[in-house]
Scaffold this active site. Sequence first.
Site, mmCIF file in Angstrom:
data_model
loop_
_atom_site.group_PDB
_atom_site.id
_atom_site.type_symbol
_atom_site.label_atom_id
_atom_site.label_comp_id
_atom_site.label_asym_id
_atom_site.label_seq_id
_atom_site.Cartn_x
_atom_site.Cartn_y
_atom_site.Cartn_z
ATOM 1 N N ASP A 21 0.780 -1.137 -0.168
ATOM 2 C CA ASP A 21 -0.092 0.080 -0.047
ATOM 3 C C ASP A 21 0.901 1.308 0.110
ATOM 4 O OD1 ASP A 21 -2.192 -1.717 0.228
ATOM 5 O OD2 ASP A 21 -2.474 -1.383 2.388
ATOM 6 N N LYS A 22 0.272 2.384 -0.635
ATOM 7 C CA LYS A 22 1.385 3.777 -0.504
ATOM 8 C C LYS A 22 1.687 4.035 0.732
ATOM 9 C CE LYS A 22 0.696 8.494 -1.966
ATOM 10 N NZ LYS A 22 -0.407 9.386 -2.435
#
Length: 262
Positions: free
Chosen positions: A85-86
């Site tokens: 995930d970012k």
Amino acid sequence: MRLPPGVTVPAPAKAQTKERPAVSDRDAAEIQKLVIHRDAEVIALNKPPGLAVQGGSGTEHHIDGMLDALRFGYEERPRLVHRLDKDTSGLLLIARTGQAAKRLAESFRDRETEKLYWAVVVGVPPRAEGTIDLPLAKRPGARDRETMQVDHEEGQKALTHFRELDRAGKRAALLALWPRTGRTHQLRVHCAEIGCPILGDRKYGGEEALLSAVADSRRLHLHARRITLPHPSGKGALKLQAEPPPHFRRTVEAFGFSTSGD
């Protein structure tokens, strides 16, 4: 299928090869600084929080767009073999050749890969060690297409093993998490579901995922700490470890957590 007389199927148009923009010197320096391991088949990055792995709506700055800067003399362009995930930090593997990408993908698919994450959570788990077995599915109607939820009827199996490494009373804990499956946002949903959302994860923990006394409370405290899998060369195992980012370390130090038990 047989077509009526006089009707023909047009020949498919030739695929257009989209030119990738050249990687700027600044971006090349940025991604090369993230390299913590490099051999003939694999590059490992310690991804910082806030840097996306792939592009999407409104995301132009991402690792996939900078991979040409990781050729290091190879003709082949490096390939992503998994993602984070970012806002999750930590280990991200890059295959340097097509054959390495195939073998790494097989290791992920066949569950020959052991991944260890660290998470600072708000509250404490119901027991010091255990397994979370809750199936996950996309949340219908969610604005974010990657919002997940527990769904016992339509969900895919999701299994996470956890162990408490340390705690600060009942306010917070440092957990070691081993995902045995690879569902989207699995660790984030599972932690929230057992009553201890990951610090900074308002998406799944709401305001309960924040602690006013913690300076970096609004930043996600989830870190891909370690990965072990068969080396794509076929020789031995690849064992890698990544140090957590500054905000994570500050929080661990503020609570006085010990990480010696991981």
